[in-house]
Design an enzyme around this catalytic site. Sequence first.
Site, PDB file in Angstrom:
ATOM      1  N   ASP A   1       0.877  -1.174   0.000  1.00 16.53           N
ATOM      2  CA  ASP A   1       0.000   0.000   0.000  1.00 16.53           C
ATOM      3  C   ASP A   1       0.915   1.225   0.000  1.00 16.53           C
ATOM      4  O   ASP A   1       2.141   1.111  -0.157  1.00 16.53           O
ATOM      5  CB  ASP A   1      -0.992  -0.042   1.180  1.00 16.53           C
ATOM      6  CG  ASP A   1      -0.350   0.254   2.530  1.00 16.53           C
ATOM      7  OD1 ASP A   1       0.897   0.352   2.602  1.00 16.53           O
ATOM      8  OD2 ASP A   1      -1.091   0.380   3.522  1.00 16.53           O
ATOM      9  N   HIS A   2       0.323   2.413   0.204  1.00 18.95           N
ATOM     10  CA  HIS A   2       1.128   3.646   0.179  1.00 18.95           C
ATOM     11  C   HIS A   2       2.177   3.667   1.298  1.00 18.95           C
ATOM     12  O   HIS A   2       3.266   4.195   1.125  1.00 18.95           O
ATOM     13  CB  HIS A   2       0.214   4.863   0.296  1.00 18.95           C
ATOM     14  CG  HIS A   2      -0.692   4.835   1.488  1.00 18.95           C
ATOM     15  ND1 HIS A   2      -1.746   3.937   1.587  1.00 18.95           N
ATOM     16  CD2 HIS A   2      -0.688   5.534   2.647  1.00 18.95           C
ATOM     17  CE1 HIS A   2      -2.360   4.118   2.744  1.00 18.95           C
ATOM     18  NE2 HIS A   2      -1.723   5.076   3.410  1.00 18.95           N
TER      19      HIS A   2
ATOM     20  N   THR B   1       3.205  -1.058   8.766  1.00 21.85           N
ATOM     21  CA  THR B   1       3.796  -1.897   9.812  1.00 21.85           C
ATOM     22  C   THR B   1       3.956  -3.355   9.391  1.00 21.85           C
ATOM     23  O   THR B   1       4.615  -4.123  10.096  1.00 21.85           O
ATOM     24  CB  THR B   1       2.865  -1.910  11.046  1.00 21.85           C
ATOM     25  OG1 THR B   1       1.588  -2.407  10.618  1.00 21.85           O
ATOM     26  CG2 THR B   1       2.728  -0.514  11.655  1.00 21.85           C
TER      27      THR B   1
ATOM     28  N   CYS C   1       3.073  -3.021   4.094  1.00 21.82           N
ATOM     29  CA  CYS C   1       2.253  -1.851   4.431  1.00 21.82           C
ATOM     30  C   CYS C   1       3.071  -1.039   5.431  1.00 21.82           C
ATOM     31  O   CYS C   1       4.283  -1.226   5.522  1.00 21.82           O
ATOM     32  CB  CYS C   1       0.865  -2.243   4.949  1.00 21.82           C
ATOM     33  SG  CYS C   1       0.824  -3.104   6.532  1.00 21.82           S
TER      34      CYS C   1
ATOM     35  N   HIS D   1       9.413 -23.780   9.571  1.00 20.79           N
ATOM     36  CA  HIS D   1       8.258 -24.368  10.259  1.00 20.79           C
ATOM     37  C   HIS D   1       6.911 -24.016   9.624  1.00 20.79           C
ATOM     38  O   HIS D   1       5.993 -24.825   9.659  1.00 20.79           O
ATOM     39  CB  HIS D   1       8.232 -23.909  11.730  1.00 20.79           C
ATOM     40  CG  HIS D   1       9.299 -24.550  12.568  1.00 20.79           C
ATOM     41  ND1 HIS D   1       9.365 -24.404  13.926  1.00 20.79           N
ATOM     42  CD2 HIS D   1      10.350 -25.343  12.226  1.00 20.79           C
ATOM     43  CE1 HIS D   1      10.406 -25.080  14.405  1.00 20.79           C
ATOM     44  NE2 HIS D   1      11.025 -25.642  13.389  1.00 20.79           N
TER      45      HIS D   1
ATOM     46  N   ARG E   1       6.475 -33.092  11.147  1.00 22.62           N
ATOM     47  CA  ARG E   1       5.409 -32.746  12.094  1.00 22.62           C
ATOM     48  C   ARG E   1       4.759 -31.397  11.765  1.00 22.62           C
ATOM     49  O   ARG E   1       3.615 -31.142  12.124  1.00 22.62           O
ATOM     50  CB  ARG E   1       5.949 -32.734  13.525  1.00 22.62           C
ATOM     51  CG  ARG E   1       6.899 -31.591  13.841  1.00 22.62           C
ATOM     52  CD  ARG E   1       7.528 -31.728  15.218  1.00 22.62           C
ATOM     53  NE  ARG E   1       8.287 -30.560  15.623  1.00 22.62           N
ATOM     54  CZ  ARG E   1       9.514 -30.265  15.188  1.00 22.62           C
ATOM     55  NH1 ARG E   1      10.113 -31.036  14.316  1.00 22.62           N
ATOM     56  NH2 ARG E   1      10.138 -29.184  15.636  1.00 22.62           N
ATOM     57  N   HIS E   2       5.494 -30.558  11.038  1.00 25.25           N
ATOM     58  CA  HIS E   2       4.933 -29.237  10.704  1.00 25.25           C
ATOM     59  C   HIS E   2       3.849 -29.337   9.641  1.00 25.25           C
ATOM     60  O   HIS E   2       2.938 -28.503   9.603  1.00 25.25           O
ATOM     61  CB  HIS E   2       6.043 -28.289  10.262  1.00 25.25           C
ATOM     62  CG  HIS E   2       7.088 -28.112  11.306  1.00 25.25           C
ATOM     63  ND1 HIS E   2       6.816 -27.477  12.500  1.00 25.25           N
ATOM     64  CD2 HIS E   2       8.362 -28.538  11.378  1.00 25.25           C
ATOM     65  CE1 HIS E   2       7.901 -27.501  13.255  1.00 25.25           C
ATOM     66  NE2 HIS E   2       8.849 -28.144  12.607  1.00 25.25           N
TER      67      HIS E   2
HETATM   68  C1  RB5 Z   1      -1.793   3.118   6.334  1.00 22.85           C
HETATM   69  O1  RB5 Z   1      -1.730   4.402   6.859  1.00 22.85           O
HETATM   70  C2  RB5 Z   1      -1.428   2.099   7.408  1.00 22.85           C
HETATM   71  O2  RB5 Z   1      -2.460   1.991   8.324  1.00 22.85           O
HETATM   72  C3  RB5 Z   1      -1.117   0.769   6.775  1.00 22.85           C
HETATM   73  O3  RB5 Z   1      -0.058   0.918   5.880  1.00 22.85           O
HETATM   74  C4  RB5 Z   1      -0.694  -0.362   7.696  1.00 22.85           C
HETATM   75  O4  RB5 Z   1       0.353   0.021   8.529  1.00 22.85           O
HETATM   76  C5  RB5 Z   1      -1.763  -1.061   8.417  1.00 22.85           C
HETATM   77  O5  RB5 Z   1      -1.522  -2.035   9.163  1.00 22.85           O
END
Ligand code: RB5
Length: 142
Positions: A8-9, A67, A65, A98, A132-133
């Site tokens: 995403d952005h 995070t 994204c 795993h 096992r995995h």
């Molecule tokens: C976008 O602002 C942000 O929320 C997205 O990139 C992401 O971090 C969501 O988990």
Amino acid sequence: MKIAIASDHGGFELKQNLIEYYKKQGLMLEDLGTHSTQSCDYPDIADKMAQVILSHNADLGILICGTGIGISIAANRHKGIRAALLYDDFSAEMAHKHNNANIICFGGRTMKPEDVIRRIDIFLHTDYEGGRHQQRLDKLDD
Ligand code: RB5
């Protein structure tokens, strides 16, 4: 091995860095977008990637994204997808050994490109252990 990448952005800058880095290494990543820093919704990006992986049009997906959290949650809503957030080097190894992840996720606002590249390298140089995995992975899709 065919690798697709999408963000995403919030992950756009890191995605572009990775595409550029691997191009110099002679590896072309298939870019599924987004193509600018304009705001978009990570579930749409994750859906697109999931379709590509589930239809065997790529062997591995890289999703980014801000995070890495939202896009991994979204990708894991798809049966057959095992999306793992590689938050350190050990998780990069285990995600393959795993979990046999078919999508690896990163945070464009939380991770440095050099750390992400090292984790991708660890993931690619680790084999899935099976055994096992496998019964655990089977239960995910039951
Ligand atoms: C976008 O602002 C942000 O929320 C997205 O990139 C992401 O971090 C969501 O988990």
